[in-house]
Design a protein around this motif. Structure first.
Motif, PDB file in Angstrom:
ATOM      1  N   PRO A 137       0.876  -1.236   0.033  1.00  0.00           N
ATOM      2  CA  PRO A 137      -0.388   0.211   0.008  1.00  0.00           C
ATOM      3  C   PRO A 137       0.999   1.370   0.418  1.00  0.00           C
ATOM      4  O   PRO A 137       0.434   2.833  -0.098  1.00  0.00           O
ATOM      5  N   THR A 138       2.339   1.033   0.595  1.00  0.00           N
ATOM      6  CA  THR A 138       3.358   2.478   0.492  1.00  0.00           C
ATOM      7  C   THR A 138       3.611   2.408  -0.938  1.00  0.00           C
ATOM      8  O   THR A 138       4.262   3.577  -1.017  1.00  0.00           O
ATOM      9  N   THR A 139       3.342   1.927  -2.073  1.00  0.00           N
ATOM     10  CA  THR A 139       4.006   2.411  -2.415  1.00  0.00           C
ATOM     11  C   THR A 139       3.762   4.264  -3.639  1.00  0.00           C
ATOM     12  O   THR A 139       4.391   4.220  -4.425  1.00  0.00           O
ATOM     13  N   LYS A 140       2.989   4.275  -3.336  1.00  0.00           N
ATOM     14  CA  LYS A 140       2.694   5.199  -3.851  1.00  0.00           C
ATOM     15  C   LYS A 140       2.255   7.014  -2.558  1.00  0.00           C
ATOM     16  O   LYS A 140       1.603   7.273  -3.163  1.00  0.00           O
ATOM     17  N   THR A 141       2.371   5.826  -1.193  1.00  0.00           N
ATOM     18  CA  THR A 141       1.834   6.484  -0.242  1.00  0.00           C
ATOM     19  C   THR A 141       2.729   6.506   0.848  1.00  0.00           C
ATOM     20  O   THR A 141       3.667   5.647   1.185  1.00  0.00           O
ATOM     21  N   ILE A 142       3.101   8.114   1.798  1.00  0.00           N
ATOM     22  CA  ILE A 142       3.222   7.961   3.200  1.00  0.00           C
ATOM     23  C   ILE A 142       3.312   7.586   3.763  1.00  0.00           C
ATOM     24  O   ILE A 142       2.217   8.228   4.427  1.00  0.00           O
ATOM     25  N   GLU A 143       2.619   6.597   4.910  1.00  0.00           N
ATOM     26  CA  GLU A 143       1.425   5.938   5.297  1.00  0.00           C
ATOM     27  C   GLU A 143       2.054   6.028   6.752  1.00  0.00           C
ATOM     28  O   GLU A 143       2.889   5.389   7.168  1.00  0.00           O
ATOM     29  N   ILE A 144       1.770   7.480   7.746  1.00  0.00           N
ATOM     30  CA  ILE A 144       1.922   7.059   8.523  1.00  0.00           C
ATOM     31  C   ILE A 144       1.540   6.783  10.031  1.00  0.00           C
ATOM     32  O   ILE A 144      -0.069   5.922   9.360  1.00  0.00           O
ATOM     33  N   MET A 145       1.777   5.879  10.865  1.00  0.00           N
ATOM     34  CA  MET A 145       0.994   4.794  11.896  1.00  0.00           C
ATOM     35  C   MET A 145       1.601   5.032  12.820  1.00  0.00           C
ATOM     36  O   MET A 145       0.309   4.889  13.206  1.00  0.00           O
ATOM     37  N   ASP A 146       2.521   6.371  13.698  1.00  0.00           N
ATOM     38  CA  ASP A 146       2.424   6.905  14.461  1.00  0.00           C
ATOM     39  C   ASP A 146       3.039   8.262  14.718  1.00  0.00           C
ATOM     40  O   ASP A 146       3.996   8.526  13.974  1.00  0.00           O
TER      41      ASP A 146
ATOM     42  N   MET B 205       2.299  19.228  13.827  1.00  0.00           N
ATOM     43  CA  MET B 205       4.122  18.597  13.663  1.00  0.00           C
ATOM     44  C   MET B 205       4.252  19.240  14.992  1.00  0.00           C
ATOM     45  O   MET B 205       4.657  19.100  15.582  1.00  0.00           O
ATOM     46  N   GLN B 206       4.767  20.849  14.394  1.00  0.00           N
ATOM     47  CA  GLN B 206       5.184  21.860  15.102  1.00  0.00           C
ATOM     48  C   GLN B 206       5.221  22.687  16.061  1.00  0.00           C
ATOM     49  O   GLN B 206       5.356  22.141  17.508  1.00  0.00           O
ATOM     50  N   GLN B 207       3.298  22.346  16.659  1.00  0.00           N
ATOM     51  CA  GLN B 207       3.235  22.773  17.482  1.00  0.00           C
ATOM     52  C   GLN B 207       2.966  21.498  19.177  1.00  0.00           C
ATOM     53  O   GLN B 207       3.258  22.009  19.976  1.00  0.00           O
ATOM     54  N   SER B 208       3.089  20.846  18.418  1.00  0.00           N
ATOM     55  CA  SER B 208       3.090  19.054  19.102  1.00  0.00           C
ATOM     56  C   SER B 208       3.920  18.395  19.746  1.00  0.00           C
ATOM     57  O   SER B 208       3.852  18.009  20.577  1.00  0.00           O
ATOM     58  N   GLY B 209       5.539  18.991  18.789  1.00  0.00           N
ATOM     59  CA  GLY B 209       6.404  18.705  19.357  1.00  0.00           C
ATOM     60  C   GLY B 209       6.666  17.396  19.176  1.00  0.00           C
ATOM     61  O   GLY B 209       7.560  16.728  19.187  1.00  0.00           O
ATOM     62  N   LYS B 210       5.934  16.697  17.887  1.00  0.00           N
ATOM     63  CA  LYS B 210       5.974  15.665  17.229  1.00  0.00           C
ATOM     64  C   LYS B 210       7.023  15.131  16.236  1.00  0.00           C
ATOM     65  O   LYS B 210       6.792  16.277  15.741  1.00  0.00           O
ATOM     66  N   ALA B 211       7.155  14.449  16.143  1.00  0.00           N
ATOM     67  CA  ALA B 211       7.538  13.584  14.673  1.00  0.00           C
ATOM     68  C   ALA B 211       6.024  12.129  14.610  1.00  0.00           C
ATOM     69  O   ALA B 211       6.382  11.738  15.069  1.00  0.00           O
ATOM     70  N   ALA B 212       6.734  12.491  13.017  1.00  0.00           N
ATOM     71  CA  ALA B 212       5.815  10.774  12.227  1.00  0.00           C
ATOM     72  C   ALA B 212       6.973   9.710  12.003  1.00  0.00           C
ATOM     73  O   ALA B 212       8.080   9.301  11.360  1.00  0.00           O
ATOM     74  N   VAL B 213       6.129   8.468  12.955  1.00  0.00           N
ATOM     75  CA  VAL B 213       6.888   7.313  12.241  1.00  0.00           C
ATOM     76  C   VAL B 213       6.010   6.999  11.131  1.00  0.00           C
ATOM     77  O   VAL B 213       4.867   6.435  11.147  1.00  0.00           O
ATOM     78  N   ALA B 214       6.235   6.764   9.979  1.00  0.00           N
ATOM     79  CA  ALA B 214       5.983   6.129   8.398  1.00  0.00           C
ATOM     80  C   ALA B 214       6.444   5.297   7.372  1.00  0.00           C
ATOM     81  O   ALA B 214       7.705   4.343   8.249  1.00  0.00           O
ATOM     82  N   LYS B 215       5.982   4.686   6.437  1.00  0.00           N
ATOM     83  CA  LYS B 215       6.521   3.913   5.173  1.00  0.00           C
ATOM     84  C   LYS B 215       6.185   4.235   4.424  1.00  0.00           C
ATOM     85  O   LYS B 215       5.182   5.127   3.807  1.00  0.00           O
ATOM     86  N   VAL B 216       7.178   3.990   3.523  1.00  0.00           N
ATOM     87  CA  VAL B 216       6.826   4.390   1.894  1.00  0.00           C
ATOM     88  C   VAL B 216       8.509   3.065   1.134  1.00  0.00           C
ATOM     89  O   VAL B 216       9.337   3.031   1.702  1.00  0.00           O
ATOM     90  N   ALA B 217       7.414   3.215  -0.001  1.00  0.00           N
ATOM     91  CA  ALA B 217       8.181   1.985  -0.496  1.00  0.00           C
ATOM     92  C   ALA B 217       9.322   3.350  -2.129  1.00  0.00           C
ATOM     93  O   ALA B 217       8.711   3.598  -2.278  1.00  0.00           O
ATOM     94  N   LEU B 218      10.334   2.770  -1.371  1.00  0.00           N
ATOM     95  CA  LEU B 218      11.401   3.482  -2.628  1.00  0.00           C
ATOM     96  C   LEU B 218      12.024   2.357  -2.892  1.00  0.00           C
ATOM     97  O   LEU B 218      12.646   1.510  -2.200  1.00  0.00           O
ATOM     98  N   ARG B 219      12.916   2.305  -4.087  1.00  0.00           N
ATOM     99  CA  ARG B 219      14.013   1.813  -4.979  1.00  0.00           C
ATOM    100  C   ARG B 219      13.543   0.259  -4.594  1.00  0.00           C
ATOM    101  O   ARG B 219      14.491  -0.162  -4.331  1.00  0.00           O
ATOM    102  N   HIS B 220      12.390  -0.528  -4.688  1.00  0.00           N
ATOM    103  CA  HIS B 220      12.363  -1.672  -4.535  1.00  0.00           C
ATOM    104  C   HIS B 220      12.195  -2.266  -3.312  1.00  0.00           C
ATOM    105  O   HIS B 220      12.606  -3.529  -3.120  1.00  0.00           O
TER     106      HIS B 220
END
Length: 288
Positions: free
Chosen positions: A85-94, A129-144
């Protein structure tokens, strides 16, 4: 810059179309390999040892060696049909605190730019994200491959850093040299802390430069312009000896303390200069 990937950031039920750009560039000096006899660049041919012939690119396929000498062939069509599902999507998980991620996990950094018409949701995610001071963990498909990644605010943009998976990090316990903890005296620990304090400064990335690359480029320029290159005389290596840790710490503390004083010393105000035009200055300060 030219984008290397186009897709969308999946944020709950919101999709934000984005473009991905490399955030860094490698400035290492690269060389060609030449034939010493004629200085012609060397060619590397892709040859089949069985057929004893050069193989064109269109006849080369991917193969995974699952047993010695036995391969499974993977075609482009096979990769395209993988259920990712991440071939064309940066899927934020947490969403997490960025400082929770040890830098050993980070691989390569990229910039995310909003696609046409996506500026508002992009800005909303960045602001939240800036106001909450959070970063996101995600998945993305790059280079196979499906990469784990971290999204964070970087100035007015969102930055993406690909990450290693946990099972790709080698256990530090494999280092035999740290198995036993050496005994350190209180004086040694105190002096080490003083040395760190003397060397502590604000991080200014611009002040760190690649001196080897600078010297190498200068060497290349000199060679290209026909200048004589002078080599430093070889120096015999010093005989190995046991380092006196306390003496080394004391010398380092003294040297760094002096450097710190020089940096902190206020600069003297420049002397004012009085310009005299076509005349002398009298004792009352007026021109004659």
């Amino acid at each position: 810059m030219r984008s290397i990937w186009k897709g969308a950031v999946s944020f709950g039920l919101v999709n934000i179309p984005v473009k991905l750009y490399a955030a860094t560039q490698n400035k290492s000096v690269s060389f060609h390999q030449l034939h010493r006899q004629c200085f012609t660049p060397i060619r590397y041919l892709k040859q089949c040892p069985h057929c004893q012939t050069e193989v064109p690119q269109e006849e080369i396929v991917r193969g995974y060696e699952y047993e010695s000498g036995r391969f499974v062939v993977i075609e482009e069509a096979d990769l395209a049909e993988l259920p990712l599902p991440t071939t064309k999507t940066i899927e934020i998980m947490d969403f997490i605190n960025l400082e929770e991620i040890d830098p050993i996990y980070f691989e390569k950094s990229y910039y995310l730019e909003p696609a046409e018409g996506a500026q508002k949701p992009y800005a909303l995610l960045r602001l939240a994200m800036q106001q909450s001071g959070k970063a996101a963990v995600a998945k993305v498909a790059l280079r196979h491959r499906e990469s784990l990644c971290a999204l964070r605010v970087f100035g007015k943009a969102l930055a993406l850093a690909t990450m290693h998976y946990a099972d790709e990090i080698r256990p530090v316990a494999q280092l035999e040299g740290i198995a036993e903890e050496p005994v350190l005296s209180g004086a040694e620990k105190e002096m080490a802390l003083r040395l760190i304090e003397n060397l502590t400064a604000a991080f200014e990335p611009e002040k760190y430069t690649d001196q080897y690359r600078t010297a190498l480029l200068e060497l290349i320029r000199n060679k290209a312009s026909g200048k004589q290159i002078h080599e430093a005389p070889a120096i015999a290596p010093a005989a190995g000896k046991v380092v006196d840790l306390m003496a080394a710490l004391e010398a380092s503390i003294k040297a760094t303390a002096e450097q710190k004083k020089k940096k902190a010393a206020p600069r003297s105000a420049p002397k004012r200069r009085t310009a005299v035009a076509a005349g002398a200055i009298s004792t009352n300060g007026k021109a004659k």
